[in-house]
Design an enzyme around this catalytic site. Structure first.
Site, mmCIF file in Angstrom:
data_model
loop_
_atom_site.group_PDB
_atom_site.id
_atom_site.type_symbol
_atom_site.label_atom_id
_atom_site.label_comp_id
_atom_site.label_asym_id
_atom_site.label_seq_id
_atom_site.Cartn_x
_atom_site.Cartn_y
_atom_site.Cartn_z
ATOM 1 N N ASP A 29 -9.589 -9.464 9.125
ATOM 2 C CA ASP A 29 -8.988 -8.118 8.693
ATOM 3 C C ASP A 29 -9.972 -6.973 9.163
ATOM 4 O O ASP A 29 -9.400 -5.903 9.581
ATOM 5 C CB ASP A 29 -8.575 -7.961 7.403
ATOM 6 C CG ASP A 29 -7.543 -7.015 6.956
ATOM 7 O OD1 ASP A 29 -6.886 -6.742 7.780
ATOM 8 O OD2 ASP A 29 -8.038 -6.140 6.000
ATOM 9 N N THR B 50 -4.451 -12.393 11.088
ATOM 10 C CA THR B 50 -4.869 -13.717 10.410
ATOM 11 C C THR B 50 -4.440 -14.873 11.340
ATOM 12 O O THR B 50 -5.127 -15.672 11.676
ATOM 13 C CB THR B 50 -4.136 -13.740 9.074
ATOM 14 O OG1 THR B 50 -4.517 -12.735 8.298
ATOM 15 C CG2 THR B 50 -4.754 -15.107 8.352
ATOM 16 N N ASN C 133 -1.443 -17.778 22.518
ATOM 17 C CA ASN C 133 -2.083 -16.678 22.803
ATOM 18 C C ASN C 133 -3.513 -16.998 23.383
ATOM 19 O O ASN C 133 -4.089 -16.058 23.721
ATOM 20 C CB ASN C 133 -2.070 -15.721 21.620
ATOM 21 C CG ASN C 133 -0.866 -15.211 21.057
ATOM 22 O OD1 ASN C 133 0.148 -14.894 22.109
ATOM 23 N ND2 ASN C 133 -0.681 -14.859 19.805
ATOM 24 N N SER D 110 -1.341 -3.819 10.581
ATOM 25 C CA SER D 110 -0.964 -4.639 9.420
ATOM 26 C C SER D 110 -0.147 -5.146 9.534
ATOM 27 O O SER D 110 0.993 -5.010 10.244
ATOM 28 C CB SER D 110 -0.910 -3.557 8.051
ATOM 29 O OG SER D 110 -1.824 -2.983 7.909
ATOM 30 N N ALA D 111 0.005 -6.513 9.296
ATOM 31 C CA ALA D 111 1.152 -7.563 9.402
ATOM 32 C C ALA D 111 1.637 -7.846 10.880
ATOM 33 O O ALA D 111 2.710 -8.062 11.263
ATOM 34 C CB ALA D 111 2.285 -7.274 8.677
ATOM 35 N N CYS D 112 0.640 -7.778 11.910
ATOM 36 C CA CYS D 112 1.066 -8.046 13.264
ATOM 37 C C CYS D 112 0.167 -9.274 13.746
ATOM 38 O O CYS D 112 0.058 -9.596 15.047
ATOM 39 C CB CYS D 112 0.652 -6.918 14.002
ATOM 40 S SG CYS D 112 1.689 -5.499 13.943
ATOM 41 N N HIS E 49 -10.505 -1.736 11.395
ATOM 42 C CA HIS E 49 -9.678 -2.938 10.874
ATOM 43 C C HIS E 49 -9.260 -4.008 12.055
ATOM 44 O O HIS E 49 -8.376 -4.194 12.890
ATOM 45 C CB HIS E 49 -8.216 -2.002 10.808
ATOM 46 C CG HIS E 49 -7.171 -2.646 10.331
ATOM 47 N ND1 HIS E 49 -5.872 -2.318 10.280
ATOM 48 C CD2 HIS E 49 -7.202 -3.734 9.222
ATOM 49 C CE1 HIS E 49 -5.051 -2.992 9.560
ATOM 50 N NE2 HIS E 49 -5.888 -3.895 9.013
ATOM 51 N N LYS F 286 -9.515 -2.115 1.396
ATOM 52 C CA LYS F 286 -9.310 -1.094 2.407
ATOM 53 C C LYS F 286 -9.998 0.286 2.123
ATOM 54 O O LYS F 286 -10.595 1.278 2.599
ATOM 55 C CB LYS F 286 -7.616 -0.616 2.240
ATOM 56 C CG LYS F 286 -6.946 -1.855 2.811
ATOM 57 C CD LYS F 286 -7.305 -2.385 4.251
ATOM 58 C CE LYS F 286 -6.293 -3.431 4.650
ATOM 59 N NZ LYS F 286 -6.543 -3.851 5.961
ATOM 60 N N ARG G 269 1.064 -1.242 0.054
ATOM 61 C CA ARG G 269 -0.146 -0.123 0.124
ATOM 62 C C ARG G 269 0.783 1.117 0.224
ATOM 63 O O ARG G 269 2.179 1.202 0.686
ATOM 64 C CB ARG G 269 -0.893 0.177 1.148
ATOM 65 C CG ARG G 269 -1.994 -0.945 1.084
ATOM 66 C CD ARG G 269 -2.869 -0.862 2.543
ATOM 67 N NE ARG G 269 -2.376 -1.139 3.572
ATOM 68 C CZ ARG G 269 -1.650 -0.498 4.514
ATOM 69 N NH1 ARG G 269 -1.892 0.877 4.495
ATOM 70 N NH2 ARG G 269 -1.230 -0.941 5.749
ATOM 71 N N ARG H 262 1.792 -12.013 -0.572
ATOM 72 C CA ARG H 262 0.325 -12.437 -0.106
ATOM 73 C C ARG H 262 -0.292 -13.670 -0.639
ATOM 74 O O ARG H 262 0.218 -14.024 -1.640
ATOM 75 C CB ARG H 262 -0.364 -11.434 -0.421
ATOM 76 C CG ARG H 262 -0.176 -9.779 0.002
ATOM 77 C CD ARG H 262 -0.342 -9.893 1.627
ATOM 78 N NE ARG H 262 -0.119 -8.605 2.112
ATOM 79 C CZ ARG H 262 -1.037 -8.014 3.417
ATOM 80 N NH1 ARG H 262 -1.905 -8.465 3.516
ATOM 81 N NH2 ARG H 262 -0.408 -6.952 3.686
ATOM 82 N N TYR I 267 -1.592 -3.420 -6.915
ATOM 83 C CA TYR I 267 -1.348 -4.392 -5.887
ATOM 84 C C TYR I 267 -2.545 -4.149 -4.591
ATOM 85 O O TYR I 267 -3.054 -2.902 -4.273
ATOM 86 C CB TYR I 267 0.051 -3.829 -5.175
ATOM 87 C CG TYR I 267 0.458 -4.716 -4.288
ATOM 88 C CD1 TYR I 267 1.191 -6.035 -4.389
ATOM 89 C CD2 TYR I 267 0.121 -4.726 -2.717
ATOM 90 C CE1 TYR I 267 1.497 -7.153 -3.824
ATOM 91 C CE2 TYR I 267 0.414 -6.033 -1.853
ATOM 92 C CZ TYR I 267 1.193 -6.900 -2.334
ATOM 93 O OH TYR I 267 1.543 -7.877 -1.622
HETATM 94 C C1 OXD Z 1 -3.257 -4.502 5.397
HETATM 95 C C2 OXD Z 1 -3.849 -5.525 4.841
HETATM 96 O O1 OXD Z 1 -2.145 -4.022 4.961
HETATM 97 O O2 OXD Z 1 -4.773 -6.078 5.605
HETATM 98 O O3 OXD Z 1 -3.524 -4.226 6.427
HETATM 99 O O4 OXD Z 1 -3.428 -5.922 3.627
HETATM 100 MN MN MN Z 2 -5.350 -5.303 7.113
#
Ligand code: OXD
Ligand code: MN
Length: 580
Positions: A276, A254, A492, A249-251, A227, A207, A70, A365, A198
């Protein structure tokens, strides 16, 4: 296929006149259509077939190397009054933005096909779902939107019944980073995106619609577009609680959404409603409920292996589209920390050998239908959504933020969300690993002024009969040598269990200045290689550190001036005085 909706026909005609495609195709969302598009992309090289014996119906797309994430610095929200978008967004006047974008779109589809994609965000028969139509010249986008949304005839039928729809115009253009913009016009429910193929820049349902435009729409209509993942946690006794959790994002959203209970937790089950995005509504009885507007996952691939996320690992072995992963000698997809295989070609298709850097792009991805997830919740299609017991905020923080704490009340919870901070990741094109404020994990996605957004959050709490409890978690604490203190992933669940026990009123907690923390004995750590000292530091409150943090949060709130609700300043002052 075409439509009976005159407004839609007129808009598509206007866009075709502007972009001058060779052909217009209305997407019906059928399997035949998808097969045809895949065949076409295999022929053009836009998709590459992966090993069909090991990965049936899996394909690889290599995006332009300058187009891999992004682009927040090229993303704008365009409203009549700049104050409405706040310092958290880039602003441009709508007229100027339309002019600039239409100049880019002028003739940009010559020789290409214009695809019209009607889509629905949310269960097709849900009153909480919303419709959109994306126009694009990218068949890759069509196939991905087919996985990520309810796309085609059924979605069009909603629009034909008279529902308002978001208009998204997209072209890959020349994929020139100098001619790339993602523009939002929330007052007109319109998106224009040019120059990127992308993910979040191009799959406009995600988004652009489900967060930036929807957050604006939600403020006007009295709900929240967030989010957040939505996960159901079922105990061995069969009691299920649903949590809505916001992480940048990416933490690991999923991974948490599809968590597989560890062997120590026999009888526990995790159900994924979403990974997400959550749309949250207060129902007639005052209960907060959530739907997942999406129908698929666009997940980060690196790090996915049977230990970190068995469900995802299994889910992406068939009928998946990979973007920017590496491949092995025998053409299987490969990524860092896959745990098996060796890359032969990197994400750009160049021969790879050890020492050549990362083989898969860190933001590579997978796209898959949610129905392939072994933990997919039977309630994911429930038009009423699921009742939310707790909101969980989290960030990637080496220091300070404890493993888990609970806000004192809803107002404090809103401050906890507003003050969230996290280290940046590869999901956006900017420096990675820098701590930045990311309120409610919405920094890149809130389509209006954060100050107004926090006020809206406070109001939503007032409309619930009993507001859900609010928690903050941090799986990412490290020691001085950079080792993680908490094992994370499936473990977790131990923290989620504490959260649920709090929601059910089964246990009490240790009241501290920053909120309520677990008594160490209430957190089940049986079988973990975790010393008492480590647990103590995971649950410690560093008073001096928090004083500094609250000072920084105060400075941050001040950036939004006098639109910030007084309640947030009052809660901050209360916590500071408790720290003294
Ligand atoms: C992000 C995504 O970047 O979910 O948050 O792709
Ligand atoms: Mn996201």
């Amino acid at each position: 296929m075409t439509t009976t909706n005159d407004q839609l026909i007129a808009w598509v005609d206007d866009i075709a006149r502007l972009t001058r495609p060779a052909k217009v195709h209305w997407c019906d969302g059928s399997e035949a259509e998808r097969d045809q598009l895949i065949a076409q992309m295999l022929a053009s090289g836009e998709l590459l077939e992966l090993n069909q014996d090991t990965h049936p119906n899996c394909y690889l797309h290599r995006s332009d190397p300058t187009d891999v994430a992004r682009v927040e610095h090229l993303t704008y929200v365009c409203t009549a009054d700049p104050a409405d978008v706040g310092p958290n967004n880039h602003w441009m006047a709508p007229d100027e933005a339309h002019q600039q974008m239409d100049a880019l779109f002028d003739g940009c589809m010559e020789g290409r096909t214009l695809y019209v994609i009607p889509y629905c965000m949310g269960p097709i028969d849900s009153p909480y779902a919303r419709s959109g139509v994306q126009i694009t010249d990218s068949p890759y986008v069509v196939v991905n939107m087919g996985l990520m949304t309810r796309m085609g005839r059924k979605a069009l039928a909603r629009i034909e019944r008279g529902e308002r729809f978001v208009r998204g115009l997209h072209s890959v253009g020349e994929l020139d980073p100098e001619r790339r913009f993602i523009m939002h016009f929330p007052e007109a429910l319109t998106i224009k995106s040019y120059g990127s193929g992308y993910g979040g820049n191009a799959l406009l349902g995600k988004k652009c619609h489900a967060l930036r435009i929807a957050s604006w729409q939600a403020r006007d209509e009295g709900w929240l577009a967030e989010h957040m993942l939505i996960v159901g946690v079922e105990s061995p006794e069969g009691e299920t609680h649903y949590l809505a959790c916001a992480f940048p994002s990416a933490c690991g959203k999923t991974n948490l959404a599809m968590l597989l209970p560890p062997a120590s937790h026999a009888g526990w089950k995790i159900w994924t409603v979403g990974d997400d995005i959550a749309w949250l509504h207060v129902d007639d009885s005052g209960q907060l409920r959530a739907i997942n507007p999406e129908a698929g996952y666009f997940g980060v691939v690196p790090g996915t292996n049977p230990k970190t996320n068995r469900n995802a690992y299994d889910m992406i072995r068939h009928d998946a589209i990979f973007t920017n992963v590496a491949v092995t000698e025998d053409n299987q997809p490969w990524w860092e920390d896959k745990g098996e295989g060796t890359p032969a070609l990197d994400w750009q298709g160049r021969p790879w050998s050890p020492g050549n850097g990362k083989a898969a792009h860190p933001n590579s991805r997978f796209t898959v239908s949610a129905q392939q997830n072994p933990a997919w919740s039977p309630r994911a299609e429930d038009p009423r959504g699921v009742p939310i017991s707790a909101i969980v905020f989290g960030g990637r923080r080496r220091e300070l933020a404890p493993l888990v704490y609970e806000a004192q009340d809803w107002q404090h919870g809103v401050l906890v969300g507003a003050g969230m901070a996290s280290e940046t990741t590869a999901a956006a094109t900017a420096k990675v690993g820098v701590v930045r404020r990311d309120p409610m994990a919405m920094k890149p996605f809130c389509g209006y002024n954060f100050a107004d957004y926090w006020a809206h959050w406070l109001q939503i709490g007032e409309r619930t009969t009993t507001p859900p409890k609010v928690f903050h978690v941090n799986w990412f604490r490290q020691d001085e040598d950079g080792r993680y203190l908490w094992p994370g992933f499936g473990e977790n669940l131990r923290v989620l269990r504490w959260i649920i026990a709090r929601c059910a009123g089964r246990i009490d907690a240790r009241d501290t200045a920053i909120g309520r923390l677990p008594h160490p004995t209430d957190l089940d750590i049986a079988g973990l290689d975790l010393s008492a000292e480590t647990l103590e530091s995971l649950l410690a409150v560093d008073t001096a550190g928090w004083r500094e943090e609250l000072g920084q949060i105060g400075d941050y709130l001040d950036e939004f001036g006098d639109r910030v609700p007084d309640a947030l300043h009052e809660v901050r002052a209360r916590i500071l005085s408790r720290l003294d």
